[in-house]
Design a protein around this motif. Structure first.
Motif, PDB file in Angstrom:
ATOM      1  N   ARG A 146       0.839  -1.199   0.000  1.00 29.32           N
ATOM      2  CA  ARG A 146       0.000   0.000   0.000  1.00 29.32           C
ATOM      3  C   ARG A 146       0.876   1.251   0.000  1.00 29.32           C
ATOM      4  O   ARG A 146       1.976   1.255   0.547  1.00 29.32           O
ATOM      5  CB  ARG A 146      -0.914   0.019   1.223  1.00 29.32           C
ATOM      6  CG  ARG A 146      -2.030  -1.020   1.175  1.00 29.32           C
ATOM      7  CD  ARG A 146      -2.984  -0.818   2.341  1.00 29.32           C
ATOM      8  NE  ARG A 146      -2.298  -0.996   3.624  1.00 29.32           N
ATOM      9  CZ  ARG A 146      -2.658  -0.425   4.758  1.00 29.32           C
ATOM     10  NH1 ARG A 146      -3.687   0.393   4.797  1.00 29.32           N
ATOM     11  NH2 ARG A 146      -1.996  -0.663   5.878  1.00 29.32           N
ATOM     12  N   GLU A 147       0.362   2.324  -0.580  1.00 31.78           N
ATOM     13  CA  GLU A 147       1.128   3.560  -0.674  1.00 31.78           C
ATOM     14  C   GLU A 147       1.041   4.384   0.602  1.00 31.78           C
ATOM     15  O   GLU A 147       1.944   5.161   0.910  1.00 31.78           O
ATOM     16  CB  GLU A 147       0.620   4.395  -1.855  1.00 31.78           C
ATOM     17  CG  GLU A 147       1.499   5.596  -2.167  1.00 31.78           C
ATOM     18  CD  GLU A 147       1.091   6.296  -3.449  1.00 31.78           C
ATOM     19  OE1 GLU A 147       0.028   6.947  -3.436  1.00 31.78           O
ATOM     20  OE2 GLU A 147       1.816   6.193  -4.452  1.00 31.78           O
ATOM     21  N   ALA A 148      -0.050   4.220   1.363  1.00 34.23           N
ATOM     22  CA  ALA A 148      -0.243   5.054   2.550  1.00 34.23           C
ATOM     23  C   ALA A 148      -0.951   4.255   3.639  1.00 34.23           C
ATOM     24  O   ALA A 148      -1.646   3.281   3.375  1.00 34.23           O
ATOM     25  CB  ALA A 148      -1.056   6.298   2.203  1.00 34.23           C
TER      26      ALA A 148
ATOM     27  N   GLN B  80      -2.092  11.062  15.526  1.00 32.06           N
ATOM     28  CA  GLN B  80      -2.236  10.283  14.303  1.00 32.06           C
ATOM     29  C   GLN B  80      -0.868  10.164  13.641  1.00 32.06           C
ATOM     30  O   GLN B  80      -0.155  11.154  13.479  1.00 32.06           O
ATOM     31  CB  GLN B  80      -3.198  10.958  13.330  1.00 32.06           C
ATOM     32  CG  GLN B  80      -3.418  10.135  12.055  1.00 32.06           C
ATOM     33  CD  GLN B  80      -4.376  10.821  11.103  1.00 32.06           C
ATOM     34  OE1 GLN B  80      -3.971  11.608  10.271  1.00 32.06           O
ATOM     35  NE2 GLN B  80      -5.663  10.527  11.250  1.00 32.06           N
ATOM     36  N   VAL B  81      -0.499   8.933  13.288  1.00 32.00           N
ATOM     37  CA  VAL B  81       0.750   8.668  12.582  1.00 32.00           C
ATOM     38  C   VAL B  81       0.392   8.309  11.142  1.00 32.00           C
ATOM     39  O   VAL B  81      -0.282   7.318  10.895  1.00 32.00           O
ATOM     40  CB  VAL B  81       1.532   7.508  13.233  1.00 32.00           C
ATOM     41  CG1 VAL B  81       2.840   7.266  12.487  1.00 32.00           C
ATOM     42  CG2 VAL B  81       1.795   7.802  14.707  1.00 32.00           C
ATOM     43  N   SER B  82       0.815   9.144  10.201  1.00 35.55           N
ATOM     44  CA  SER B  82       0.556   8.904   8.780  1.00 35.55           C
ATOM     45  C   SER B  82       1.854   8.486   8.106  1.00 35.55           C
ATOM     46  O   SER B  82       2.883   9.150   8.277  1.00 35.55           O
ATOM     47  CB  SER B  82       0.005  10.165   8.102  1.00 35.55           C
ATOM     48  OG  SER B  82      -1.205  10.576   8.696  1.00 35.55           O
TER      49      SER B  82
ATOM     50  N   ASP C 211      -5.632  15.039   6.620  1.00 32.92           N
ATOM     51  CA  ASP C 211      -6.060  14.300   7.809  1.00 32.92           C
ATOM     52  C   ASP C 211      -5.517  12.878   7.842  1.00 32.92           C
ATOM     53  O   ASP C 211      -5.742  12.148   8.804  1.00 32.92           O
ATOM     54  CB  ASP C 211      -7.589  14.248   7.884  1.00 32.92           C
ATOM     55  CG  ASP C 211      -8.186  15.575   8.335  1.00 32.92           C
ATOM     56  OD1 ASP C 211      -7.435  16.392   8.885  1.00 32.92           O
ATOM     57  OD2 ASP C 211      -9.389  15.785   8.132  1.00 32.92           O
ATOM     58  N   GLY C 212      -4.817  12.455   6.782  1.00 36.47           N
ATOM     59  CA  GLY C 212      -4.168  11.151   6.784  1.00 36.47           C
ATOM     60  C   GLY C 212      -4.996  10.001   6.258  1.00 36.47           C
ATOM     61  O   GLY C 212      -4.624   8.844   6.441  1.00 36.47           O
ATOM     62  N   LEU C 213      -6.101  10.291   5.586  1.00 34.10           N
ATOM     63  CA  LEU C 213      -6.935   9.209   5.080  1.00 34.10           C
ATOM     64  C   LEU C 213      -6.304   8.580   3.834  1.00 34.10           C
ATOM     65  O   LEU C 213      -5.633   9.255   3.058  1.00 34.10           O
ATOM     66  CB  LEU C 213      -8.334   9.721   4.731  1.00 34.10           C
ATOM     67  CG  LEU C 213      -9.359   9.709   5.890  1.00 34.10           C
ATOM     68  CD1 LEU C 213      -8.954  10.703   6.962  1.00 34.10           C
ATOM     69  CD2 LEU C 213     -10.758  10.004   5.368  1.00 34.10           C
ATOM     70  N   THR C 214      -6.542   7.292   3.655  1.00 34.51           N
ATOM     71  CA  THR C 214      -6.085   6.585   2.464  1.00 34.51           C
ATOM     72  C   THR C 214      -7.080   6.815   1.333  1.00 34.51           C
ATOM     73  O   THR C 214      -8.177   7.337   1.548  1.00 34.51           O
ATOM     74  CB  THR C 214      -5.963   5.082   2.737  1.00 34.51           C
ATOM     75  OG1 THR C 214      -7.270   4.555   3.018  1.00 34.51           O
ATOM     76  CG2 THR C 214      -5.043   4.808   3.928  1.00 34.51           C
ATOM     77  N   LYS C 215      -6.720   6.392   0.119  1.00 33.50           N
ATOM     78  CA  LYS C 215      -7.608   6.568  -1.025  1.00 33.50           C
ATOM     79  C   LYS C 215      -8.941   5.859  -0.795  1.00 33.50           C
ATOM     80  O   LYS C 215     -10.007   6.401  -1.101  1.00 33.50           O
ATOM     81  CB  LYS C 215      -6.942   6.020  -2.284  1.00 33.50           C
ATOM     82  CG  LYS C 215      -5.712   6.790  -2.725  1.00 33.50           C
ATOM     83  CD  LYS C 215      -5.047   6.102  -3.895  1.00 33.50           C
ATOM     84  CE  LYS C 215      -3.723   6.775  -4.250  1.00 33.50           C
ATOM     85  NZ  LYS C 215      -3.005   6.044  -5.333  1.00 33.50           N
TER      86      LYS C 215
ATOM     87  N   ARG D 200       3.868  12.216  -6.555  1.00 34.45           N
ATOM     88  CA  ARG D 200       3.609  11.135  -5.607  1.00 34.45           C
ATOM     89  C   ARG D 200       2.689  11.633  -4.503  1.00 34.45           C
ATOM     90  O   ARG D 200       2.663  12.828  -4.182  1.00 34.45           O
ATOM     91  CB  ARG D 200       4.917  10.627  -4.988  1.00 34.45           C
ATOM     92  CG  ARG D 200       5.949  10.142  -5.981  1.00 34.45           C
ATOM     93  CD  ARG D 200       5.550   8.853  -6.637  1.00 34.45           C
ATOM     94  NE  ARG D 200       5.257   7.811  -5.656  1.00 34.45           N
ATOM     95  CZ  ARG D 200       4.680   6.664  -5.969  1.00 34.45           C
ATOM     96  NH1 ARG D 200       4.332   6.403  -7.209  1.00 34.45           N
ATOM     97  NH2 ARG D 200       4.452   5.761  -5.045  1.00 34.45           N
ATOM     98  N   GLN D 201       1.938  10.703  -3.883  1.00 35.72           N
ATOM     99  CA  GLN D 201       1.007  11.096  -2.834  1.00 35.72           C
ATOM    100  C   GLN D 201       1.727  11.728  -1.651  1.00 35.72           C
ATOM    101  O   GLN D 201       1.247  12.693  -1.068  1.00 35.72           O
ATOM    102  CB  GLN D 201       0.191   9.884  -2.379  1.00 35.72           C
ATOM    103  CG  GLN D 201      -0.895  10.248  -1.366  1.00 35.72           C
ATOM    104  CD  GLN D 201      -1.832   9.097  -1.086  1.00 35.72           C
ATOM    105  OE1 GLN D 201      -2.031   8.237  -1.933  1.00 35.72           O
ATOM    106  NE2 GLN D 201      -2.417   9.078   0.098  1.00 35.72           N
ATOM    107  N   ALA D 202       2.905  11.189  -1.299  1.00 34.99           N
ATOM    108  CA  ALA D 202       3.654  11.765  -0.185  1.00 34.99           C
ATOM    109  C   ALA D 202       4.035  13.209  -0.466  1.00 34.99           C
ATOM    110  O   ALA D 202       3.962  14.085   0.409  1.00 34.99           O
ATOM    111  CB  ALA D 202       4.914  10.928   0.082  1.00 34.99           C
ATOM    112  N   GLU D 203       4.452  13.475  -1.703  1.00 32.37           N
ATOM    113  CA  GLU D 203       4.834  14.840  -2.077  1.00 32.37           C
ATOM    114  C   GLU D 203       3.614  15.759  -2.069  1.00 32.37           C
ATOM    115  O   GLU D 203       3.684  16.915  -1.631  1.00 32.37           O
ATOM    116  CB  GLU D 203       5.475  14.817  -3.467  1.00 32.37           C
ATOM    117  CG  GLU D 203       6.044  16.145  -3.917  1.00 32.37           C
ATOM    118  CD  GLU D 203       6.648  16.066  -5.304  1.00 32.37           C
ATOM    119  OE1 GLU D 203       7.157  17.106  -5.767  1.00 32.37           O
ATOM    120  OE2 GLU D 203       6.604  14.980  -5.924  1.00 32.37           O
TER     121      GLU D 203
END
Length: 354
Positions: A222-224, A240-242, A297-301, A330-333
Motif C-alpha cells: 500500500r502507498e499510505a 495520528q501517525v501517517s 487528515d491522513g486518510l487513504t484513497k 507522488r502522494q507523499a509529495e
C-alpha cells in the motif's frame, strides 16, 4: 549431495543443475564444486521448481531434453515471472544445430553449451556470467544510493517548511531526516513519541515502530497508512501517525530499499486547516478542497472514497487534478505540499501572510 536447505545459506554461489543423465549430473556438480561453487543437482524440472520455492540460485544450468517439462519450457516460465526472471540461465544440449541455438537464445538463454561438455568452457562461461551479474548489481545499488540521496535532499527542503512533525525514514523506520518541528517535539517530554538516541539522532518510539498496523504496512504494497496512538506522558494525547511511501511499491521488491515520510499530528488540532488559503493557492474546486483536506487528515484513497461516497475511479480523477495543480507526482509529495500551505499559513501571524 548436500542438503539444499543448507546450500541456501552458503556464501559460495549456488548453481542449480538440471540434468537427467546421472553420470553427467554428477560430473557437472563435481566440476563446479571443485571450482568453488555450491552445486545442487536434480534430474527434472519438477524437482527444480520445488527447490526454487526454498532458495534463489546464482545461476541455473539446465538440459533441454528432459523427462516431462523441457528445459526451454522451464526457462520460459522463469522469464515471465517476477522473482527469478533475472537469474542467469545456461542451456545444455546435444543438439548443436543452428535452429536449436537460436530457439534457446530467443527463449531467453544467457549461455548455450553443447554436449559433450567442455568443462573449461563451462567454468569460464559460469565465471564470466556471474562476474557480469555482479557488476550489474553493483551499478544498480550505486544508482539506488544516488537516487536515495537526491530524494532525501529534495524532501529536506519540502518538509522543513511544514510547521508540524515530519520525518523521512528507511524501511525499518530508522530516521534519516527530521524537520525542525520534529526537533521541537523532542524537547517536549510530555508527548513520548520521539526521543534522541545516543548519537544525537531522533528515534521513533517503539509504540509506533512495533504497532501491528504499521508492521503490516511495511511488508505490504500500500502507498499510505495511518494509525492512532496515545502518548504516555503526564498528560496523554491522541496522535495520528501517517505513513506515505516515497516510491512505487511492489510486493516483490526488496524492502530494504524503501523510504517513507512519517507525519505526526496532534488529533486535537487535526482539522485546523486553512481551507481558504489552500483553495486560493492552488485554485481548487470545492470537491478538490475536500479531497485535499482528507489527505491532510491522513486518510487513504479507499477511506476517502468511502467518506465522500464516490468510486475509486472518481477519487483517482480528483487526485490527478490535485497532482496537476500542485505540480507533484507522488502522494507523499502532494500531502507535504498541502500541509506546508494549510498549516504554515495558520501558524503565521495574519499581518505576515501577505
Amino acid at each position: 549431495m548436500k542438503n539444499p536447505s543448507m546450500c541456501a545459506f552458503s556464501i559460495r554461489p549456488v548453481i542449480l543443475c538440471v540434468e537427467d543423465e546421472p553420470s553427467l549430473l554428477r560430473d557437472l556438480c563435481d566440476e563446479l564444486r571443485a571450482a568453488g561453487y555450491e552445486p545442487i543437482g536434480v534430474p527434472d524440472v519438477a524437482k527444480a521448481q520445488n527447490l526454487l520455492t526454498q532458495l534463489t540460485p546464482s545461476m541455473i544450468v539446465c538440459d533441454i531434453n528432459l523427462p516431462g517439462k523441457s528445459g526451454l519450457e522451464f526457462m520460459s516460465e522463469l522469464r515471465t515471472g517476477d522473482l527469478l526472471r533475472d537469474v542467469p540461465f545456461m542451456l545444455l544440449t546435444a543438439l548443436a544445430d543452428r535452429e536449436h541455438v537460436l530457439r534457446g537464445k530467443w527463449a531467453g538463454a544467457d549461455d548455450y553449451l553443447v554436449k559433450p561438455v567442455d568443462y573449461d568452457i563451462l567454468l569460464a562461461s559460469v565465471a564470466s556470467r556471474l562476474a557480469q551479474v555482479g557488476r550489474m548489481q553493483s551499478n544498480y545499488l550505486t544508482q539506488l544510493q544516488q537516487q536515495s540521496n537526491e530524494q532525501l535532499l529534495q524532501w529536506t527542503n519540502v518538509l522543513d517548511k511544514i510547521s508540524h512533525c515530519a520525518l523521512v525514514c528507511d524501511a525499518a523506520l530508522g530516521v534519516r531526516f527530521a524537520n525542525r518541528a520534529a526537533y521541537s517535539l523532542c524537547r517536549d517530554a510530555e508527548h513520548g513519541l520521539l526521543s534522541v538516541g545516543g548519537a544525537g539522532q531522533i528515534v521513533l518510539h517503539g509504540d509506533i515502530v512495533q504497532h501491528a498496523d504499521v508492521r503490516q504496512f511495511l511488508i505490504g504494497d500500500r502507498e499510505a497508512a495511518k494509525v492512532d496512538i496515545t502518548s504516555h506522558g503526564a498528560t496523554p494525547k491522541n496522535w495520528q501517525v501517517s505513513l506515505l511511501a516515497l516510491g512505487e511499491r511492489r510486493a516483490s521488491q526488496a524492502r530494504r530499499d524503501e523510504s517513507f515520510v512519517v507525519f505526526l499530528s496532534d488529533l486535537s488540532q487535526r482539522h485546523l486547516h486553512n481551507r481558504a488559503g489552500l483553495a486560493r493557492r492552488f485554485s481548487l474546486t470545492p470537491t478538490e478542497m475536500q479531497v485535499a483536506s482528507l489527505l491532510i487528515d491522513g486518510l487513504t484513497k479507499q477511506e476517502m472514497s468511502e467518506q465522500m461516497n464516490v468510486s475509486a475511479a472518481t477519487m483517482a480523477y480528483h487526485l490527478r487534478n490535485l497532482f496537476s495543480k500542485t505540480d507533484t507526482k507522488r502522494q507523499a509529495e502532494l500531502v507535504a505540499m498541502l500541509m506546508s500551505v494549510a498549516w504554515n499559513d495558520i501558524a503565521m501571524p495574519a499581518s505576515a501572510r501577505h
